[in-house]
Design an enzyme around this catalytic site. Structure first.
Site, mmCIF file in Angstrom:
data_model
loop_
_atom_site.group_PDB
_atom_site.id
_atom_site.type_symbol
_atom_site.label_atom_id
_atom_site.label_comp_id
_atom_site.label_asym_id
_atom_site.label_seq_id
_atom_site.Cartn_x
_atom_site.Cartn_y
_atom_site.Cartn_z
ATOM 1 N N LYS B 135 0.849 -1.189 0.000
ATOM 2 C CA LYS B 135 0.000 0.000 0.000
ATOM 3 C C LYS B 135 0.888 1.245 0.000
ATOM 4 O O LYS B 135 1.956 1.259 0.619
ATOM 5 C CB LYS B 135 -0.876 -0.045 1.261
ATOM 6 C CG LYS B 135 -1.995 0.974 1.298
ATOM 7 C CD LYS B 135 -2.820 0.782 2.587
ATOM 8 C CE LYS B 135 -4.016 1.708 2.642
ATOM 9 N NZ LYS B 135 -4.787 1.521 3.900
ATOM 10 N N SER B 210 -9.565 1.228 2.230
ATOM 11 C CA SER B 210 -8.604 2.074 1.592
ATOM 12 C C SER B 210 -7.486 1.321 0.867
ATOM 13 O O SER B 210 -6.849 1.912 -0.007
ATOM 14 C CB SER B 210 -7.998 3.040 2.612
ATOM 15 O OG SER B 210 -7.271 2.337 3.591
ATOM 16 N N SER B 234 -9.894 -1.441 6.086
ATOM 17 C CA SER B 234 -9.144 -1.071 4.884
ATOM 18 C C SER B 234 -8.366 -2.202 4.225
ATOM 19 O O SER B 234 -7.958 -2.077 3.070
ATOM 20 C CB SER B 234 -8.197 0.099 5.190
ATOM 21 O OG SER B 234 -8.945 1.293 5.276
#
Lengths: 537, 537
Positions: B135, B210, B234
């Site tokens: 990420k 996310s 997320s």
């Protein structure tokens, strides 16, 4: 000036305390120590209130041995609890260490334990009949949990804190709660409800705090085992000041569930408070902790870490890293204590090296800001409710005047805290040590209102490392003269060093602090027990 | 209107991305899916960019099997990394899932691994040659860590996050970072720097977030193993939305040290963010976690809990507690998924009971307040710096308009959180279950800007319980017609339910969420692996 409303409440509370001590346990005038008496401990015997057998019970056994004798049937729970209640009553009259007194309930509980023991031939648990005290900030149903705030008096708790439930299920008998300071953020035990607690060893010096009542009553042997709380040194400072053992666990080991906070609930500033035992021996710290963990308290308290204390510690001779000084310079007795301890361990063949941590004053300054992020709005509100004044010991430490911080400032402080935690971990790894030996503070107990530094203890709260206090020696004017070569490194050092007087501190307990890595609690207790044996034979 | 400064930076960033994909890996016009194509995954093969062997490598092995083949010498690290970089390049062109592209560095790293393997005949570690994505919020030296803020672009990281260091030491090759939403607080992956990420399975629906870029690239098989972060769902929301596996650990298991936060550092609101893997199989989640824990990361990251993940899990048939619904009513495919899974486990002889937790909507409302205690001052400041607008998906969830709270309010919220944690623990103990089966959300992936509820995931962050996502079925118009009998329990339920369209969601992955008790991570992974085998053969 007319008596204020808060003073009437204070008087009512003191009257309630007096009424909870049976009249036959009250010290006659003739048994009171003369003004200026330094060591109050001998008055337990000379008071005539305890029988020889009761003196024997309270003096000759730590909690582990006492529980063993009760289990064997040497003593009944009733006689043990009676002996301790009497001695706690004397302690209270000499040192003002108790808050809520529960002698009658304690005797009833002891009777039930004896009945159970007779019926089954077995103890109900590993603490069967062991008299315990708890810091004021625990709930015991039917008794106040005022934390020394006038505004919170005469509002009896409607439930027990979880740890109270647990120790009772293990057979312990709660005989009293003990004194704390206003706000619970200073290293003293003074508030407008209960007044100030005295140090029984050197009565003109403070008991320390915030678990000051615990330190005092344990030292007087008016309790077999106590529970305090610690967010900056509140178990360790009074343990050190009064010459008893104390253990501040890592966060997540012992349950705080449903305790009576002295501030906004949770106080999640980034430095969590923990609870832990004060005791008469290293092994008693382990006894309490293991017994509590054996009920799997993480199935009731969501804040606890499961199965970690349960990892079997290894047999080893730990490598000792010594912090001879950090941030604040030491009074001569403390300096001597650390040096003698390090030398003795070396002599005994332990690997001992110097350990240099990140600067303790820097760590402490982050903690002081985090403890006051709301500008102490809770204590200020509570004092205002009752119109009671701020006590001098609180005024003096400076926390009282700190301004509230923004969330952004709090985040910066926590980021700073994270950096310091990382630095400490790196130092520890690089040094390849198993345990740290360091002072419990820059000095022994000091005169009332003069304990403004928690540097040597709060640093381990910021780190969340477990730490234990081991009594080691006492201040001695012959061995610990004033250091005339002293050059203060800062104003604060000058202030702290000015407190030292060889005669003033004579006889004051000098303690050692042993520290383990975060959550290495069980191994620390084992290592410290070994080192205690070497140091204190 | 003239081009704004922030748009020039956006254009420069997009150009940089394009330049980091070799021209021979660019999709020709003729290979682009026609407008309205739902399932983008077949275009990996039809693009002609990957050879048959490269398609085989990327399609036929999970990370565990792949590492095994590399260790045996079946594939070299270079051919594996090349295959994955190509496939990630295609994924990027179709789904816009990547942020920082590191193919050149990755190939160099792979070469070094092959040299090492040739020299020693051994792999450097359990992830030798495994291509990984991270990420955006991790630091990789030399690449931006903008988290989608224009203000933070073109400021390359000067160090690696600790977890990057660790996986590299284990032999993994980092090939790219992946997209996230502005603020990182919504279940999408859209920001002004990188744009919006698509879901490769149902391209008109969102990738979730996310860690939306991770979900997308894993689903496209453009990465063998990914790392996301999770403070409200997320990791789990994009894993569920894109049909891959995901694991949100308890706090203290996997290291976040030196990551690139998208908010005030630490974000200590009382609900900690954690990082964890997204993968193609249950066992890959375990592979990554065990490998990372084997380097004893707690000796480097002070936030980690030592020795707890290392407790050997037991062989058992876990008792399953099913949450059929809490707080928010489910879309028909999700309802069917949970019911079918529960039925299948019962058939296989597992003890399955209904489990009723404290209300998830109540838990969620506490979380929403805690996430916004500063009124989102950090993202607001960053957007203002660059003069960039708020994206629609952020506007829509309502967090944007929350006011800052006082410390006293935050403490009250945390006290409330503590009560809910206690309620959950009590429910769990009373139910005598080993593991929870519940939805990953009230719905499958939804159209862009419509994912405003994290109810079913954030509840486990508030509890700090570990949770994994297991893909199970897909939405099917025949099996999942609109529920005409639906009576909304609230406005929010009406809003959520209105999103459902049987044709709209056709083919969308339906996932299950398995949850274990706090810090029971290792046992959860083992239990979920067993249940996954039963459910997905």
């Amino acid at each position: 000036m007319a008596t204020q409303l808060w003073q009437k409440i204070q008087a009512a509370k003191k009257a309630e305390q007096a009424a909870r001590i049976p009249s036959e346990w009250k010290l006659p005038e003739t048994a009171l120590p003369p003004h200026g008496t330094v060591d109050l401990r001998p008055y337990a015997a000379s008071s005539g209130i305890l029988s020889d057998r009761e003196l024997h019970i309270t003096e000759k056994y730590d909690a582990t041995a006492l529980a063993g004798e009760i289990a064997k049937g040497t003593f009944s729970a009733v006689e043990v609890v009676t002996a301790y209640c009497k001695r706690a009553a004397v302690a209270q009259q000499l040192c003002n260490c108790l808050t809520e007194i529960m002698f009658l309930d304690a005797m009833e509980a002891a009777k039930r334990l004896d009945v159970e023991y007779k019926k089954t031939g077995k103890v109900v648990g590993p603490l069967h009949g062991v008299p315990m005290t708890f810091k004021e900030c625990f709930h015991v149903k039917g008794y106040d949990a005022s934390d020394g705030y006038i505004s919170r008096t005469f509002e009896p708790s409607t439930y027990d804190s979880y740890l109270i439930e647990v120790v009772r299920s293990l057979g312990a008998v709660v005989i009293a709660k003990t004194n704390t300071p206003q706000t619970m953020l200073v290293a003293e035990a003074e508030n407008n409800v209960f007044g100030r607690t005295k140090n029984p060893v050197v009565s003109h010096l403070t008991s320390g705090g915030s678990s000051g009542g615990e330190g005092s009553v344990l030292s007087f042997k008016g309790s077999a085992l106590g529970i305090g709380t610690d967010v900056g040194g509140s178990i360790r400072i009074p343990a050190a000041a009064n010459g008893v053992y104390g253990y501040k666990p890592s966060f997540g080991i012992l349950p705080m569930l449903k305790y009576a906070a002295s501030n906004w609930v949770g106080m999640n500033t980034g430095i969590p408070a923990v609870c832990g035992p004060l005791a008469r021996s290293m092994r008693d710290l382990t006894l309490l902790s293991r017994a509590v963990r054996e009920v799997k308290p993480w199935t009731a308290d969501p804040a606890l870490i499961p199965n970690i204390f349960e990892l079997e510690p290894v047999d080893r001779r730990p490598v000792v890293g010594v912090i001879y000084q950090s941030g604040l310079m030491l009074h001569p007795p403390i300096r001597r204590g650390i040096q003698e301890a390090a030398a003795k361990l070396k002599e005994a063949g332990f690997e001992v090296k110097e350990f240099t941590p990140p600067d303790f004053q820097e760590i402490r300054s982050v903690a002081a800001e985090l403890f006051t992020i709301d500008g102490l709005s809770y204590p200020k509100r509570e004092l205002e409710k009752a119109g009671e004044p701020v006590v001098e010991s609180v005024m003096k430490i400076g926390h009282w005047f700190k301004n509230p911080k923004t969330h952004e400032q709090v985040w910066e402080l926590n980021a700073k805290k994270g950096e310091l935690q990382k630095q400490m971990l790196d130092c520890w790894q690089e040094a390849a040590i198993d345990i740290v030996l360091c002072p419990a503070g820059p000095h022994t107990a000091v005169p009332p209102n003069d304990w403004y530094s928690d540097t040597y203890t709060v640093s381990w709260n910021v780190m969340d490392y477990p730490a234990v206090i081991v009594p080691f020696t006492t201040a001695d004017p012959d061995k610990d003269p004033k250091d005339w070569t002293f050059v203060p490194l800062s104003l604060e050092n000058r202030k702290v060093q000015a407190l030292y007087g060889p005669e003033l501190m004579a006889g004051a307990p000098v303690a050692l602090q042993f520290v383990g890595p975060r959550l290495g609690d069980r191994q620390l207790l084992k290592d410290a027990e070994l080192l205690d044996k070497v140091l204190n034979n």
